[in-house]
Design an enzyme around this catalytic site. Structure first.
Site, mmCIF file in Angstrom:
data_model
loop_
_atom_site.group_PDB
_atom_site.id
_atom_site.type_symbol
_atom_site.label_atom_id
_atom_site.label_comp_id
_atom_site.label_asym_id
_atom_site.label_seq_id
_atom_site.Cartn_x
_atom_site.Cartn_y
_atom_site.Cartn_z
ATOM 1 N N PRO B 73 0.841 -1.193 0.000
ATOM 2 C CA PRO B 73 0.000 0.000 0.000
ATOM 3 C C PRO B 73 0.878 1.245 0.000
ATOM 4 C CG PRO B 73 -0.109 -1.155 2.127
ATOM 5 C CD PRO B 73 0.639 -2.035 1.183
ATOM 6 N N HIS B 74 0.561 2.187 -0.865
ATOM 7 C CA HIS B 74 1.430 3.363 -0.981
ATOM 8 C C HIS B 74 0.627 4.579 -1.423
ATOM 9 C CE1 HIS B 74 1.438 1.422 -4.976
ATOM 10 N NE2 HIS B 74 1.396 2.651 -5.439
#
Lengths: 94, 158
Positions: B73-74
């Site tokens: 996740p970014h």
């Protein structure tokens, strides 16, 4: 074996939605497809793998070399060229 | 083309206190909040709400479950002032809706400031490249301390 060099149009590069669409398109075809940055001597990676595509770090305006082998090789290259040359906001969800 | 990060960058991006070996929540969004809170606790996040919103918006676009049991996740968000990475791992696996249908067991969070587009791609591509190696994934699963995790990452990006 067929190959083609395509310049990446989406602003985010080969990342997020364009990357997902690219991987899906690869997996919809009867072909072994591999990809690498067009400049440099990096090894080709499996184009049907999201992590492999992410690892390339391809930005907008970069060229990628796509190599396809198998029954649908030409169709796969045409479809992938379309994905890479479509601006992200025109890309429909699969 | 994105640049690569090196051993020294790992120290700056992910100090050992941003590495957790405790079992995270088994649901994707809760796991994302768990990782975000690791960064909040060490003072790397100025605006938790903004960061969370950016992370979830990115998941909405397409999953960050990139296959091989890896979730990254970014987001680019002004909720942080410098690029930051957090890590956790799950014994039970978390459904990230990855394209290969594999549950995610190694999870990295990347947050970079809005203006850090290059850093964002550099970190993401370098981590992905490292994690494609089975040996690196095995070492991360086997790590007994946060320092082991950090050491593995240093060796993997070098």
């Amino acid at each position: 074996m067929s190959e083609r060099i395509v310049t990446v149009v989406p602003e985010a590069g080969l990342h997020a939605r364009p990357a997902a669409k690219f991987v899906e398109t690869v997996n919809e075809h009867e072909a072994d497809v591999r990809v690498a940055p067009a400049d440099g001597d990096d090894d080709l990676v499996a184009a049907g793998s999201m992590i492999a595509i992410t690892s390339l770090g391809v930005e907008s305006g970069d060229g990628v070399r796509i190599v396809a082998e198998g029954e649908d090789a030409h169709e796969a290259l045409d479809a992938l060229e379309t994905v890479l040359t479509t601006p992200e906001d025109e890309l429909t969800n699969a | 083309m994105a640049a690569t990060i090196d051993r020294d960058d790992i120290e700056t991006l992910i100090p050992t206190e941003q590495i957790s070996l405790a079992e995270p929540p088994s649901e994707k969004e809760a796991c994302i909040e768990f990782l975000l809170d690791q960064l909040v606790e060490v003072g790397r996040v100025d605006d938790r709400d903004a960061a969370l919103e950016a992370l979830l918006a990115r998941e909405e676009e397409t999953t960050t479950g990139v296959g091989m049991g890896i979730g990254i996740p970014h987001a680019k968000t002004d909720g942080v002032t410098r690029p930051s990475v957090a890590f956790t791992r799950s014994e039970s696996g978390i459904d990230f809706g990855a394209m290969d249908d594999e549950p995610v067991t190694l999870i990295f969070m990347i947050l970079v400031p809005e203006e850090g587009a290059d850093d964002h791609l550099d970190i993401l591509s370098s981590l992905s490249r490292a994690l494609m190696h089975e040996e690196v994934r095995d070492d991360l699963h086997a790590a007994e301390t946060p320092a082991d995790v950090q050491q593995t990452l240093k060796g993997a990006v070098a």
